[in-house]
Write a protein that holds these residues in place. Structure first.
Motif, PDB file in Angstrom:
ATOM      1  N   SER A  95       0.829  -1.202   0.000  1.00 10.10           N
ATOM      2  CA  SER A  95       0.000   0.000   0.000  1.00 10.10           C
ATOM      3  C   SER A  95       0.863   1.252   0.000  1.00 10.10           C
ATOM      4  O   SER A  95       0.621   2.189  -0.759  1.00 10.10           O
ATOM      5  CB  SER A  95      -0.921   0.012   1.214  1.00 10.10           C
ATOM      6  N   LEU A  96       1.874   1.269   0.851  1.00 10.37           N
ATOM      7  CA  LEU A  96       2.766   2.424   0.932  1.00 10.37           C
ATOM      8  C   LEU A  96       3.506   2.630  -0.383  1.00 10.37           C
ATOM      9  O   LEU A  96       3.729   3.757  -0.817  1.00 10.37           O
ATOM     10  CB  LEU A  96       3.764   2.246   2.080  1.00 10.37           C
ATOM     11  N   ALA A  97       3.834   1.549  -1.049  1.00  6.73           N
ATOM     12  CA  ALA A  97       4.533   1.638  -2.332  1.00  6.73           C
ATOM     13  C   ALA A  97       3.591   1.998  -3.479  1.00  6.73           C
ATOM     14  O   ALA A  97       4.041   2.318  -4.575  1.00  6.73           O
ATOM     15  CB  ALA A  97       5.226   0.308  -2.640  1.00  6.73           C
ATOM     16  N   GLY A  98       2.283   1.953  -3.225  1.00  6.74           N
ATOM     17  CA  GLY A  98       1.320   2.282  -4.260  1.00  6.74           C
ATOM     18  C   GLY A  98       0.923   1.106  -5.130  1.00  6.74           C
ATOM     19  O   GLY A  98       0.134   1.245  -6.054  1.00  6.74           O
ATOM     20  N   ILE A  99       1.464  -0.056  -4.846  1.00  5.21           N
ATOM     21  CA  ILE A  99       1.166  -1.235  -5.659  1.00  5.21           C
ATOM     22  C   ILE A  99      -0.280  -1.656  -5.471  1.00  5.21           C
ATOM     23  O   ILE A  99      -1.018  -1.857  -6.430  1.00  5.21           O
ATOM     24  CB  ILE A  99       2.124  -2.390  -5.312  1.00  5.21           C
TER      25      ILE A  99
END
Length: 199
Positions: free
Chosen positions: A159-163
């Motif tokens: 989630s933090l990586a935007g994946i």
């Protein structure tokens, strides 16, 4: 080639000998990444001793689905391993761990940075007793940086990586939500990357 076929190639006098035969691993990890790593080491012949806390043990023991009263993930990830219960917060548990560490080759751990030092079982302490010891630390965000003390799991990382956001993003009013546990404000402000803050 199946793993079983591969390991069968390591027969010596009718006894299975794996590529890591003779290697002793103390596994302090929980849940998925560390146990998966030590499962592979055990599959290749390492003696893996899983260290579990009193009472609950590894959280995967009580996570459904269940098979024969144990969490299925626990059974799968901890095959070919031994298990011992140690209270690492007690003097007796710490002493037992340090005694085991004197005969170990590897310590695999997944605590946040600094926890093993507080427990008195960190690399510096153990390497004085066993200079050949190798420590493998699996941390969420490494040993330094703004998120170093934050505990997290896969869904948080993606989630933090935007994946995860690209796969499951939806909008409610002025706020974008990702099913991965981060709320992302439309203004892109805040102190988090892309305006995302842990929920």
């Amino acid at each position: 080639m199946l793993l079983a076929d591969y390991l069968a190639d390591y027969k010596e006098g009718g006894v299975d000998v794996g590529a890591l035969d003779g290697i002793r691993v103390l596994d302090l990890s929980r849940l998925l990444p560390g146990p998966y790593c030590s499962m592979l080491l055990a599959d290749f012949g390492a003696e893996v001793i899983k260290i579990e806390e009193p009472g609950r043990g590894d959280y995967s023991r009580s996570s459904p689905p269940f098979q024969n009263g144990f969490g299925y993930w626990h059974l799968q990830l901890n095959r070919n391993k031994k298990s011992v219960v140690l209270d690492l917060k007690s003097d007796a548990g710490r002493a037992a761990f340090l005694k085991l560490a004197q005969t170990a080759d590897v310590v695999l751990e997944s605590y946040r940075p600094g926890v093993l030092k507080r427990l008195g079982i960190d690399y510096e302490t153990v390497s004085r007793l066993n200079p050949k010891i190798v420590y493998c630390a699996i941390t969420g965000y490494g040993k330094r940086g703004p998120l170093v003390d934050q505990a997290d799991h896969d869904i948080g990382y993606v989630s933090l990586a935007g994946i995860d956001e690209r796969r499951t993003r939806r909008q409610a009013g002025d706020t974008w939500y990702s099913d991965g546990g981060y709320e992302c404000g439309a203004d892109g402000g805040h102190e988090y990357p892309d305006g995302c803050a842990p929920c």
